[in-house]
Design an enzyme around this catalytic site. Structure first.
Site, PDB file in Angstrom:
ATOM      1  N   LYS A 174     140.344  18.409 144.806  1.00 19.79           N
ATOM      2  CA  LYS A 174     139.894  18.964 143.568  1.00 19.79           C
ATOM      3  C   LYS A 174     139.687  17.957 142.501  1.00 19.79           C
ATOM      4  O   LYS A 174     140.544  17.043 142.249  1.00 19.79           O
ATOM      5  CB  LYS A 174     141.051  20.009 143.316  1.00 19.79           C
ATOM      6  CG  LYS A 174     140.993  20.658 141.874  1.00 19.79           C
ATOM      7  CD  LYS A 174     141.767  21.810 141.834  1.00 19.79           C
ATOM      8  CE  LYS A 174     142.027  22.417 140.515  1.00 19.79           C
ATOM      9  NZ  LYS A 174     142.743  23.853 140.611  1.00 19.79           N
ATOM     10  N   ARG A 215     139.127  28.056 156.472  1.00 21.55           N
ATOM     11  CA  ARG A 215     139.627  28.880 157.759  1.00 21.55           C
ATOM     12  C   ARG A 215     140.502  27.627 158.590  1.00 21.55           C
ATOM     13  O   ARG A 215     139.731  26.572 158.785  1.00 21.55           O
ATOM     14  CB  ARG A 215     139.122  29.805 158.763  1.00 21.55           C
ATOM     15  CG  ARG A 215     139.903  30.755 159.105  1.00 21.55           C
ATOM     16  CD  ARG A 215     139.331  31.574 160.150  1.00 21.55           C
ATOM     17  NE  ARG A 215     138.169  32.376 159.439  1.00 21.55           N
ATOM     18  CZ  ARG A 215     137.139  33.003 159.991  1.00 21.55           C
ATOM     19  NH1 ARG A 215     137.101  32.762 161.652  1.00 21.55           N
ATOM     20  NH2 ARG A 215     136.392  33.648 159.566  1.00 21.55           N
ATOM     21  N   ARG A 233     146.018  27.727 136.849  1.00 23.91           N
ATOM     22  CA  ARG A 233     145.858  29.157 137.385  1.00 23.91           C
ATOM     23  C   ARG A 233     147.054  29.554 138.215  1.00 23.91           C
ATOM     24  O   ARG A 233     147.984  28.803 138.725  1.00 23.91           O
ATOM     25  CB  ARG A 233     144.597  29.403 138.120  1.00 23.91           C
ATOM     26  CG  ARG A 233     143.411  29.219 137.418  1.00 23.91           C
ATOM     27  CD  ARG A 233     141.938  29.182 138.182  1.00 23.91           C
ATOM     28  NE  ARG A 233     141.928  30.702 138.808  1.00 23.91           N
ATOM     29  CZ  ARG A 233     141.700  30.896 140.320  1.00 23.91           C
ATOM     30  NH1 ARG A 233     141.869  29.663 140.923  1.00 23.91           N
ATOM     31  NH2 ARG A 233     141.758  32.293 140.788  1.00 23.91           N
TER      32      ARG A 233
HETATM   33  C1  BTN Z   1     143.573  25.193 137.581  1.00 26.82           C
HETATM   34  O1  BTN Z   1     142.820  24.898 138.436  1.00 26.82           O
HETATM   35  O2  BTN Z   1     144.577  25.601 138.039  1.00 26.82           O
HETATM   36  C2  BTN Z   1     143.150  25.362 136.428  1.00 26.82           C
HETATM   37  C3  BTN Z   1     143.496  24.231 135.243  1.00 26.82           C
HETATM   38  C4  BTN Z   1     143.112  24.129 133.999  1.00 26.82           C
HETATM   39  C5  BTN Z   1     143.774  22.918 133.187  1.00 26.82           C
HETATM   40  C6  BTN Z   1     143.084  23.025 131.751  1.00 26.82           C
HETATM   41  S1  BTN Z   1     143.646  21.588 130.916  1.00 26.82           S
HETATM   42  C7  BTN Z   1     143.035  22.113 129.438  1.00 26.82           C
HETATM   43  C8  BTN Z   1     143.631  23.602 129.285  1.00 26.82           C
HETATM   44  N1  BTN Z   1     144.861  23.742 128.759  1.00 26.82           N
HETATM   45  C9  BTN Z   1     145.862  24.233 129.614  1.00 26.82           C
HETATM   46  O3  BTN Z   1     146.832  24.264 129.421  1.00 26.82           O
HETATM   47  N2  BTN Z   1     145.082  24.483 130.997  1.00 26.82           N
HETATM   48  C10 BTN Z   1     143.588  24.086 130.908  1.00 26.82           C
END
Ligand code: BTN
Length: 324
Positions: free
Chosen positions: A184, A321, A119
Site C-alpha cells: 500500500k 485469495r 477506513r
Molecule cells: C485508509 O486507507 O485507511 C484511508 C487513509 C486516509 C488517510 C488520510 S490522511 C489525510 C486525511 N485525514 C485523515 O484523518 N485521514 C485522511
C-alpha cells in the site's frame, strides 16, 4: 507538537549540517530549544543526524509544505488551500468547517496529524515529513445516494498521477487503495456531509506515503511502501505531488459530478491490481465470499464471479485469495 518545532526543522536541510547555534540565532531562540526540537522530531518519526562540532542534518530529503509553491495553480481552479502545521485530522477539521459553511473546493493540508483517520475505524500513521496528508471538500450537485463510485474515481485519479510521475506499477485496489506490487502506497477516506436526497458534500481525505515506509512496517498490518522506494534518486517534492494530485482530482470530480462513474469504469479496470484474480471479500459482518474479481459495474460495485454466478458488492475488504 511544540509550536516552534516546524520553524526549527525548516531551518535544517538534508545536504548540509547546520549548527544549533546558527539555527538558534536565526530564530531568536535558545540552543536548548533547538536540541529539544531534534529530540521531538525523532520521537515523531523524523530522523535527524547530529554530529558534534558540525550540527544537525535531516537524514532524508524532506520537502516542507509551502503554499507559495502549491497554492497558485490550485487557486486558478477555484481551490481554497490552507496549510496547517498540526491538527488532529485533516478530515475531522474539514468536516467541522463544512458544517459551518466552508466553500466548495476547500483544501486542508497538514504537516502533522495527531489522530489521522483510516477506513474502517483504523488509524492512519505517518512519520513527520514522511507523507502527504490532505482533505478536499467537494459540494456535489448530485445526492449522496449517487456518489457510490466516488471513491473509485478518487483512487483512479491518484494512481494516474503517480504513474505519470514514474510509478509505472501503481494500481488500484477496490474500492480506493493505491498499491504498488501488492504494497500500500496511499489510502483514501471519504466522509459524507448532507442528506441522501438533496445536493451533497464529501470530505475526501488522501494519505500518501512519501518517505520512511520502513518505520511503518510492524505498526501496520499490511505490506506498505513509499514513493522513495520506487523513485530512487528523484526529488520527491511534496508540494509538486500535492499540486498534481489536486489538479487531477479537480478535473475528475467535475466530470464525475456531471457524468457519474460510467465514463471512468474501463480506465479503473485497466489499473485494477486484482483484475481477473482470485480474491476474498470480507463484509462488515465478517462473512467471506471467494471469487474472481472480474471488474466493477457502472455504479462502482465490485463484481465477483463466484460459484453462484456473478455477485455485486457495494462494501467490504478485499484480499488476494490465499493471503490473510
Ligand atoms: C485508509 O486507507 O485507511 C484511508 C487513509 C486516509 C488517510 C488520510 S490522511 C489525510 C486525511 N485525514 C485523515 O484523518 N485521514 C485522511
Amino acid at each position: 507538537m511544540t509550536p516552534q518545532l516546524l520553524d526549527i526543522l525548516r531551518q535544517l536541510s538534508h545536504e548540509d549540517f547546520r549548527s544549533g547555534e546558527e539555527v538558534a540565532r536565526r530564530l531568536l531562540i535558545s540552543r536548548a530549544s533547538v536540541h529539544n526540537a531534534v529530540h521531538e522530531a525523532e520521537f515523531l518519526g523524523l530522523r535527524v543526524q547530529a554530529v558534534r562540532g558540525r550540527g544537525y542534518r535531516l537524514a532524508l530529503p524532506v520537502s516542507w509544505l509551502d503554499p507559495e509553491v502549491f497554492a497558485p495553480p490550485l487557486s486558478d481552479r477555484g481551490v481554497h488551500a490552507q496549510r496547517l502545521d498540526t491538527l488532529d485530522s485533516t478530515n475531522a477539521h474539514l468536516m467541522a468547517q463544512a458544517q459551518s459553511g466552508a466553500p466548495h473546493k476547500s483544501l486542508v493540508v497538514a504537516e502533522w496529524q495527531g489522530q489521522g483517520r483510516g477506513r474502517r475505524g483504523r488509524a492512519w500513521l505517518c512519520g513527520l515529513g514522511g507523507g502527504l496528508m490532505f482533505s478536499l471538500l467537494w459540494r456535489f450537485n448530485r445526492p449522496a445516494s449517487e456518489l457510490s463510485g466516488l471513491s473509485l474515481v478518487v483512487g483512479l485519479g491518484l494512481a494516474r498521477v503517480l504513474r505519470d510521475l514514474g510509478l509505472r506499477h501503481a494500481g488500484v485496489k477496490w474500492p480506493n487503495d493505491i498499491l504498488v506490487d501488492g504494497a500500500k502506497l496511499a489510502g483514501v477516506l471519504i466522509e459524507l456531509a448532507g442528506d441522501m436526497l438533496g445536493p451533497s458534500a464529501a470530505v475526501i481525505g488522501v494519505g500518501v506515503n512519501v518517505l520512511g515506509a520502513d518505520s511503518l512496517r510492524g505498526a501496520v498490518e499490511q505490506p506498505v511502501t513509499d514513493l522513495s522506494e520506487h523513485l530512487p534518486g528523484h526529488c520527491l517534492d511534496r508540494n509538486v505531488l500535492l499540486r498534481e494530485l489536486v489538479l487531477r482530482l479537480n478535473d475528475s470530480l467535475e466530470r464525475f459530478d456531471r457524468d457519474g462513474f460510467a465514463p471512468f469504469r474501463l480506465d479503473w479496470e485497466a489499473l485494477h491490481a486484482h483484475q481477473n484474480q482470485p480474491v476474498r471479500l470480507i463484509n462488515g459482518l465478517g462473512e467471506v465470499t471467494a471469487g474472481l474479481a472480474v471488474g466493477v459495474d457502472e455504479s462502482g460495485a465490485l463484481l465477483l464471479a463466484t460459484e453462484n454466478g456473478v455477485q455485486r458488492f457495494h462494501s467490504g475488504e478485499v484480499s488476494l485469495r490465499g493471503l490473510a
